[in-house]
Motif scaffolding. Structure first.
Motif, PDB file in Angstrom:
ATOM      1  N   ASN A 212       0.833  -1.202   0.000  1.00 48.12           N
ATOM      2  CA  ASN A 212       0.000   0.000   0.000  1.00 48.12           C
ATOM      3  C   ASN A 212       0.869   1.254   0.000  1.00 48.12           C
ATOM      4  OD1 ASN A 212      -2.696  -1.256   0.355  1.00 48.12           O
ATOM      5  ND2 ASN A 212      -1.824  -1.974   2.270  1.00 48.12           N
ATOM      6  N   ASN A 213       0.256   2.371  -0.422  1.00 49.24           N
ATOM      7  CA  ASN A 213       1.023   3.617  -0.371  1.00 49.24           C
ATOM      8  C   ASN A 213       1.265   4.015   1.083  1.00 49.24           C
ATOM      9  OD1 ASN A 213      -1.067   5.547   0.645  1.00 49.24           O
ATOM     10  ND2 ASN A 213      -2.087   5.070  -1.271  1.00 49.24           N
ATOM     11  N   ASN A 214       2.227   4.870   1.296  1.00 44.28           N
ATOM     12  CA  ASN A 214       2.683   5.184   2.659  1.00 44.28           C
ATOM     13  C   ASN A 214       1.592   5.784   3.530  1.00 44.28           C
ATOM     14  OD1 ASN A 214       5.254   4.243   2.083  1.00 44.28           O
ATOM     15  ND2 ASN A 214       6.044   6.252   1.490  1.00 44.28           N
ATOM     16  N   ASP A 215       0.796   6.704   2.970  1.00 38.20           N
ATOM     17  CA  ASP A 215      -0.256   7.353   3.764  1.00 38.20           C
ATOM     18  C   ASP A 215      -1.308   6.347   4.223  1.00 38.20           C
ATOM     19  OD1 ASP A 215       0.994   9.778   3.490  1.00 38.20           O
ATOM     20  OD2 ASP A 215      -0.212  10.427   1.773  1.00 38.20           O
ATOM     21  N   ARG A 216      -1.711   5.464   3.310  1.00 40.64           N
ATOM     22  CA  ARG A 216      -2.721   4.466   3.667  1.00 40.64           C
ATOM     23  C   ARG A 216      -2.165   3.501   4.704  1.00 40.64           C
ATOM     24  NH1 ARG A 216      -4.841  -0.567   2.434  1.00 40.64           N
ATOM     25  NH2 ARG A 216      -7.118  -0.656   2.496  1.00 40.64           N
ATOM     26  N   PHE A 217      -0.909   3.135   4.567  1.00 39.51           N
ATOM     27  CA  PHE A 217      -0.311   2.209   5.527  1.00 39.51           C
ATOM     28  C   PHE A 217      -0.238   2.844   6.912  1.00 39.51           C
ATOM     29  CE2 PHE A 217       3.183   0.119   7.744  1.00 39.51           C
ATOM     30  CZ  PHE A 217       2.859  -1.215   7.564  1.00 39.51           C
ATOM     31  N   GLU A 218       0.132   4.124   6.964  1.00 47.36           N
ATOM     32  CA  GLU A 218       0.221   4.807   8.265  1.00 47.36           C
ATOM     33  C   GLU A 218      -1.150   4.900   8.918  1.00 47.36           C
ATOM     34  OE1 GLU A 218       2.873   8.414  10.120  1.00 47.36           O
ATOM     35  OE2 GLU A 218       2.412   8.438   7.973  1.00 47.36           O
ATOM     36  N   GLU A 219      -2.173   5.177   8.122  1.00 49.34           N
ATOM     37  CA  GLU A 219      -3.538   5.229   8.643  1.00 49.34           C
ATOM     38  C   GLU A 219      -3.966   3.848   9.155  1.00 49.34           C
ATOM     39  OE1 GLU A 219      -8.087   6.344   7.119  1.00 49.34           O
ATOM     40  OE2 GLU A 219      -6.423   6.215   5.696  1.00 49.34           O
ATOM     41  N   LEU A 220      -3.558   2.820   8.433  1.00 52.04           N
ATOM     42  CA  LEU A 220      -3.871   1.446   8.814  1.00 52.04           C
ATOM     43  C   LEU A 220      -3.275   1.111  10.184  1.00 52.04           C
ATOM     44  CD1 LEU A 220      -5.156  -1.168   7.562  1.00 52.04           C
ATOM     45  CD2 LEU A 220      -2.876  -1.740   6.765  1.00 52.04           C
ATOM     46  N   VAL A 221      -2.033   1.482  10.388  1.00 55.34           N
ATOM     47  CA  VAL A 221      -1.365   1.214  11.669  1.00 55.34           C
ATOM     48  C   VAL A 221      -2.074   1.956  12.800  1.00 55.34           C
ATOM     49  CG1 VAL A 221       0.784   1.507  12.966  1.00 55.34           C
ATOM     50  CG2 VAL A 221       0.861   0.751  10.580  1.00 55.34           C
ATOM     51  N   ARG A 222      -2.454   3.205  12.546  1.00 49.88           N
ATOM     52  CA  ARG A 222      -3.165   3.974  13.584  1.00 49.88           C
ATOM     53  C   ARG A 222      -4.501   3.327  13.933  1.00 49.88           C
ATOM     54  NH1 ARG A 222      -1.318   8.640  10.667  1.00 49.88           N
ATOM     55  NH2 ARG A 222      -3.361   8.769   9.672  1.00 49.88           N
ATOM     56  N   ASN A 223      -5.209   2.834  12.914  1.00 49.11           N
ATOM     57  CA  ASN A 223      -6.514   2.211  13.162  1.00 49.11           C
ATOM     58  C   ASN A 223      -6.378   0.929  13.971  1.00 49.11           C
ATOM     59  OD1 ASN A 223      -7.903   4.201  11.793  1.00 49.11           O
ATOM     60  ND2 ASN A 223      -7.911   3.102   9.840  1.00 49.11           N
ATOM     61  N   VAL A 224      -5.342   0.164  13.696  1.00 45.80           N
ATOM     62  CA  VAL A 224      -5.122  -1.068  14.460  1.00 45.80           C
ATOM     63  C   VAL A 224      -4.820  -0.728  15.920  1.00 45.80           C
ATOM     64  CG1 VAL A 224      -3.638  -3.095  14.718  1.00 45.80           C
ATOM     65  CG2 VAL A 224      -4.384  -2.393  12.442  1.00 45.80           C
ATOM     66  N   ARG A 225      -4.082   0.363  16.141  1.00 44.92           N
ATOM     67  CA  ARG A 225      -3.790   0.780  17.516  1.00 44.92           C
ATOM     68  C   ARG A 225      -5.063   1.235  18.227  1.00 44.92           C
ATOM     69  NH1 ARG A 225       1.645   3.365  19.494  1.00 44.92           N
ATOM     70  NH2 ARG A 225       0.597   2.521  21.308  1.00 44.92           N
ATOM     71  N   LYS A 226      -5.982   1.893  17.478  1.00 41.68           N
ATOM     72  CA  LYS A 226      -7.231   2.354  18.078  1.00 41.68           C
ATOM     73  C   LYS A 226      -8.090   1.195  18.573  1.00 41.68           C
ATOM     74  CE  LYS A 226      -7.675   6.652  15.426  1.00 41.68           C
ATOM     75  NZ  LYS A 226      -8.431   7.359  14.334  1.00 41.68           N
ATOM     76  N   ILE A 227      -7.994   0.063  17.884  1.00 44.48           N
ATOM     77  CA  ILE A 227      -8.756  -1.108  18.310  1.00 44.48           C
ATOM     78  C   ILE A 227      -8.292  -1.576  19.681  1.00 44.48           C
ATOM     79  CG2 ILE A 227      -9.169  -3.573  17.773  1.00 44.48           C
ATOM     80  CD1 ILE A 227      -9.057  -2.833  14.834  1.00 44.48           C
ATOM     81  N   GLY A 228      -7.031  -1.297  19.989  1.00 41.61           N
ATOM     82  CA  GLY A 228      -6.504  -1.670  21.292  1.00 41.61           C
ATOM     83  C   GLY A 228      -5.580  -2.865  21.253  1.00 41.61           C
TER      84      GLY A 228
END
Length: 375
Positions: A212-228
């Motif tokens: 994935n492009n860098n921005d989408r990947f960074e957003e993905l990592v943040r979302n996984v962290r939000k799940i806990g």
């Protein structure tokens, strides 16, 4: 008499329809265009020597033309000598027919040797290249080796590099400037506290998730962290892999299935946090699993959220057969009501057979047929 016959014929037949009355020309047909002859030969060669269907051969002949069999014969001999089957040769010729004009020793051999040095067996090399012959068209010095060097510096061993290439299911991982493409993503993971071992696991086994492009990947990592999910856990990189391969429409559809069974947002998040794979099953399997546990076993959402890994098990092959055996043993009072079905479902096949079927087959002989689905 002949003139009279012609006048009578012409009165009932259109002149354009009496061509057969004219003398047959003895002039030979014009010579065939040399390019047409080459194209015909190419199609014939691809069908007879490479095993392509006539349709595939015709399509491939638009990309390559053989004037004689000498060059492609050398390539076919080279491939067969290196373990390529007829089917693999046909696949390669279909996808990259131009390779049949390559110089085997100069273009093909160095790349086969490279894969061998990385850790591919002869059979794996043939399978890999027949599925993705683009690898053979890439520059070894300018494309393949620089990407390999970066992977080696990141993963440490040839075995892990080979695993990463295989997990990508194509050679795309060696086509580009990997340090530029995944280097930034590796730094994102490090900055979020993902251990180096887990990064290596992600790159080795789930390489495509880094495409994935860098921005989408960074957003993905943040979302996984939000799940806990704890970044230091293997569940974290597992969730990244799952979410990276799922589009929004599919995700929303699966979330709607959970909600249709009365799940709250917190319960859904809890299930994904406990086992990200629960959201990776097909929609059909997810719905059938929820129906069985909630309607048949009467579990509440919060209970199933604790054991969301069960949603990834096969209903037909594992869950229902084991549940039926347990029900049979309970009805005969051979085991206690307090037995945990979640623990039963987690047991390996060997452990389940020993603990329940072998142990009780003399007192409940029908459980074997029940387990095999014959009752």
């Amino acid at each position: 008499m002949f003139c009279l016959l012609r006048r009578r014929l012409s009165s009932v037949i259109d002149p354009s329809q009496i061509q057969f009355l004219r003398p047959i020309s003895t002039t030979p047909p014009p010579p065939q265009n040399p390019s047409d002859q080459s194209s015909t030969f190419t199609v014939s060669y691809l069908v007879n020597s490479c095993g392509l269907s006539p349709e595939s051969a015709l399509s491939a002949s638009k990309k390559v033309v053989f004037k004689s069999p000498s060059k492609p014969d050398l390539v076919l001999l080279f491939l067969r000598n290196h373990g390529f089957s007829n089917t693999q040769i046909a696949n390669l010729a279909t996808k990259r027919p131009s390779l049949l004009l390559a110089k085997p020793e100069l273009t093909l051999l160095p790349k086969l040797k490279f894969l061998e040095e990385v850790g591919f067996s002869d059979g794996e090399i043939a399978d890999f290249l027949s599925k993705d012959p683009t690898f053979l068209c890439r520059s070894l010095e300018r494309k393949i080796k620089p990407s390999y060097d970066y992977l080696k510096s990141l993963l440490g061993t040839n075995g892990k590099v080979a695993a990463a290439i295989k997990s990508s299911r194509s050679s795309w991982i060696l086509h580009f400037d990997l340090e530029r493409i995944i280097g930034y993503k590796v730094e994102i993971l490090r900055n979020h506290g993902v251990p180096e071992d887990n990064i290596v696991k992600l790159v080795t086994a789930k390489t495509r998730s880094l495409g994935n492009n860098n921005d989408r990947f960074e957003e993905l990592v943040r979302n996984v962290r939000k799940i806990g999910i704890d970044p230091s856990s293997t569940q974290f990189v597992k969730a990244i892999y799952i979410f990276s391969g799922m589009n929004k429409k599919t995700m929303d559809s699966k979330l709607r299935i959970f909600r249709s069974y009365g799940w709250s947002e917190d319960e859904i998040v809890s299930a994904i946090r406990n086992q990200p794979l629960c959201i990776d099953v097909s929609e059909e399997k997810l719905e059938k699993g929820l129906d069985f546990f909630m309607n048949k076993l009467k579990w509440e959402p919060f209970e199933l959220a604790k054991y969301s890994n069960l949603l990834g098990l096969s209903l037909r092959k594992r869950i229902i057969p084991r549940w039926m055996v347990i029900q049979c043993l309970l009805s005969k009072c051979l085991i206690k009501d307090a037995i945990s079905i979640s623990r039963v479902l987690k047991l390996t096949e060997a452990m389940f057979l020993q603990k329940f079927l072998v142990k009780y087959k003399s007192k409940a002989p029908e459980i074997l047929k029940l387990y095999q689905g014959k009752l």
